[in-house]
Design a protein around this motif. Structure first.
Motif, PDB file in Angstrom:
ATOM      1  N   SER A  79       0.806  -1.141   0.069  1.00  0.00           N
ATOM      2  CA  SER A  79      -0.135   0.053   0.033  1.00  0.00           C
ATOM      3  C   SER A  79       0.773   1.100   0.149  1.00  0.00           C
ATOM      4  O   SER A  79       1.996   1.146   0.492  1.00  0.00           O
ATOM      5  CB  SER A  79      -0.918  -0.140   1.039  1.00  0.00           C
ATOM      6  N   GLN A  80       0.312   2.316  -0.691  1.00  0.00           N
ATOM      7  CA  GLN A  80       0.886   3.884  -0.431  1.00  0.00           C
ATOM      8  C   GLN A  80      -0.095   4.619   0.205  1.00  0.00           C
ATOM      9  O   GLN A  80       0.275   5.829   0.239  1.00  0.00           O
ATOM     10  CB  GLN A  80       1.058   4.208  -1.900  1.00  0.00           C
ATOM     11  N   ASN A  81      -0.948   4.103   1.146  1.00  0.00           N
ATOM     12  CA  ASN A  81      -1.893   5.229   1.614  1.00  0.00           C
ATOM     13  C   ASN A  81      -1.284   5.157   3.038  1.00  0.00           C
ATOM     14  O   ASN A  81      -2.035   5.033   3.996  1.00  0.00           O
ATOM     15  CB  ASN A  81      -3.252   4.443   1.622  1.00  0.00           C
ATOM     16  N   ALA A 112       5.097   6.595   1.614  1.00  0.00           N
ATOM     17  CA  ALA A 112       4.238   6.465   0.409  1.00  0.00           C
ATOM     18  C   ALA A 112       4.878   6.574  -0.605  1.00  0.00           C
ATOM     19  O   ALA A 112       4.731   6.071  -1.958  1.00  0.00           O
ATOM     20  CB  ALA A 112       3.133   7.813   0.833  1.00  0.00           C
ATOM     21  N   SER A 113       5.933   7.494  -0.816  1.00  0.00           N
ATOM     22  CA  SER A 113       6.586   7.753  -2.086  1.00  0.00           C
ATOM     23  C   SER A 113       7.916   6.726  -2.282  1.00  0.00           C
ATOM     24  O   SER A 113       8.381   6.302  -3.143  1.00  0.00           O
ATOM     25  CB  SER A 113       7.559   9.088  -1.987  1.00  0.00           C
ATOM     26  N   GLN A 114       8.183   5.754  -1.182  1.00  0.00           N
ATOM     27  CA  GLN A 114       9.062   4.838  -1.289  1.00  0.00           C
ATOM     28  C   GLN A 114       8.633   3.334  -0.465  1.00  0.00           C
ATOM     29  O   GLN A 114       9.216   3.242   0.395  1.00  0.00           O
ATOM     30  CB  GLN A 114      10.634   5.106  -0.820  1.00  0.00           C
ATOM     31  N   PRO A 115       7.806   2.888  -1.373  1.00  0.00           N
ATOM     32  CA  PRO A 115       7.092   1.527  -0.695  1.00  0.00           C
ATOM     33  C   PRO A 115       8.106   0.435  -0.642  1.00  0.00           C
ATOM     34  O   PRO A 115       7.641  -0.711  -0.410  1.00  0.00           O
ATOM     35  CB  PRO A 115       5.962   1.148  -1.703  1.00  0.00           C
ATOM     36  N   THR A 116       9.231   0.369  -1.099  1.00  0.00           N
ATOM     37  CA  THR A 116      10.323  -0.724  -1.040  1.00  0.00           C
ATOM     38  C   THR A 116      11.583  -0.154  -0.373  1.00  0.00           C
ATOM     39  O   THR A 116      12.132   0.884  -0.440  1.00  0.00           O
ATOM     40  CB  THR A 116      10.476  -0.947  -2.480  1.00  0.00           C
TER      41      THR A 116
END
Length: 488
Positions: A79-81, A112-116
């Motif tokens: 998720s990015q939320n 949110a901008s870097q989900p990894t």
């Protein structure tokens, strides 16, 4: 109606098990975010580095590692939320001593901008047989996030790195560097380790041997995952334009590492000749609009080993030699259709090379692939079948637009057998060139090749090289000896 429901169910299952990290912000309220290992490999079983992806490939739960290079293990949040940073913890189980490896970071973070985020596994020592490292996700800062995928088939909560047998090799990234000869001039080269290396095993003082024709220093300037870069600095001025200055840097035998590729580097300040750039003779032997342009030639050779020499036709991909804008022999090759000079491409007006247009492949410079049997032709083990700068032109009186002399640019060529036995050949040679017709150019030269193991010294061979078809067959050379095919 049943078919429609089944399709909807299939698409829903696919979306929940998808490995794409760019999950839409328009998630359904019931969507459960999850965290998992996202370790992907390409078709050669080589790990991908985020954000690289390969279609239709799922993350692995087990990987057989046969390289000493730092392993990058991506961990992805679905998720990015998230307005705040999410952190996670993992465990590691292994039978290796703690001195044998390094793992960073201790804690993973996601936004949110870097989900990894990425776990870096590097090796400080060689391992024994049947060793492995098992990573497992154990904790996440938000209890609403599930550890592992939302399916039982590919949970990816656990990742095992099995350590297999490593064959470590090393080589130089080039076989020749031209110098201008100015005091303090710096040039760089690399010793490459395709499968990585253990830093404590590499001693600069015993890595090289030298045959020096001028004064210089050699210092390590960069260390990376699979190479060490060195800087050569001239300690004297090589200002005499009429003298050819040469030094040779060679890789010495190294315990636990096998030579695979170039092991000799020629540092050379060539003789300087006055030549008019407008003659640009090299341009007659390449065509940048055709990446598969072929130079064509004839080689006086006993290819069948029957004791009879004949002319044998051959072809090789001919290319310009790319140089910097401030190179004294630079001519503009392309402005890339932009007014910005930063992306301009320049070529050497007096040099051509023989290089395959496809990555990892080679061509047939000077018909050398017909000189051998059992030769390996992949670029990684036989880089000598690609010669970036092979022939240099010297227009008559420096200004002739129709004729002059040529030199085979002296250098070492590394060629391996299919059984991984490495051979290195020192090449040189000379000849002439001329314009035959408006559309046809000819080079006539003698190639000299030195290898003590195969030839007991130096052998010579005669060539004609043409810019196109349509040339007349050359006359036989009944009084000339010729090379025959050697099994590598």
């Amino acid at each position: 109606m049943k078919a429609i429901n089944y399709l909807y169910f299939t698409l829903l299952c696919f979306s929940l098990s998808c490995t794409n990290d760019d999950v839409s912000n328009q998630e359904p309220k019931e969507f459960t975010p999850f965290l998992r290992f996202n370790f992907l490999v390409n078709s050669n079983n080589e790990p991908l580095v985020y954000p690289q992806v390969v279609a239709n490939r799922l993350p692995l739960s087990t990987y057989d590692n046969t390289s000493l290079k730092t392993l990058k293990i991506p961990v992805a949040l679905s998720s990015q939320n998230y307005a705040e940073t999410v952190s996670a913890q993992y465990s590691l189980q292994t039978g290796l001593p703690q001195t044998a490896y390094t793992v960073t970071p201790e804690r993973l973070t996601f936004t949110a901008s870097q989900p990894t985020d990425t776990i870096y596994l590097s090796f400080n020592e060689r391992w024994g047989s049947q060793e492995s490292l098992v990573f497992e996700l154990t904790e996440v800062s938000d209890p609403a996030i599930q550890l592992g995928n939302l399916n039982d088939a590919y949970p990816n909560k656990r990742l095992e790195i099995k350590l297999g047998e490593v064959t470590t090799t090393y080589r130089l990234n080039t076989s020749r560097i031209d110098l201008t000869g100015q005091l303090g001039e710096e040039v760089k080269f690399r010793v490459e380790f395709p499968s990585g290396f253990i830093a404590s095993e590499i001693d600069d003082n015993s890595l090289f041997s030298f045959l020096d024709g001028f004064d210089y220093t050699l210092e390590r300037s960069e260390i990376a995952n699979d190479f060490i870069e060195y800087t050569v600095t001239l300690n004297e001025s090589l200002a005499n334009d009429d003298v050819n200055f040469q030094s040779i840097v060679s890789l010495a035998a190294l315990e636990n590492y096998q030579l695979s590729g170039n092991s000799n580097l020629l540092l050379i300040k060539p003789i300087k000749a006055e030549r008019d750039l407008a003659t640009n003779p090299a341009s007659n032997f390449y065509d940048t609009s055709n990446p598969f342009y072929l130079a064509r030639g004839e080689n006086w050779i006993d290819h069948d080993n029957d004791g009879e020499c004949t002319w044998r036709s051959w072809t090789a991909f001919a290319v310009p030699v790319v140089v910097s804008a401030n190179n004294p022999n630079a001519v503009l090759g392309s402005d890339n259709d932009t007014p910005d000079p930063a992306d301009d491409i320049y070529y050497d007006a007096f040099k051509i090379g023989f290089v395959a247009p496809l990555a990892g492949r080679t061509t047939n410079p000077f018909n050398l692939q017909r000189w051998f049997d059992n030769e390996a032709t992949n670029a990684d083990v036989s880089p000598g079948f690609n010669i970036e700068a092979a022939i240099e032109f010297f227009p008559e009186d420096g200004t002739s637009t129709t004729q002059g002399t040529v030199a085979v640019i002296p250098q070492f060529l590394a060629i391996s057998s299919r059984d991984d036995k490495l051979y290195e050949f020192a090449i040189s040679g000379s000849g002439t060139y001329r314009q035959v017709t408006d559309d046809l150019w000819e080079i006539k030269l003698e190639l000299r090749v030195k290898n003590d193991a195969l030839y007991g010294g130096t052998v010579t061979s005669e060539y004609y090289i043409y810019s196109d078809r349509g040339y007349e067959d050359p006359a036989d050379l009944p009084g000339n000896s010729c090379v025959n095919e050697k099994t590598l």
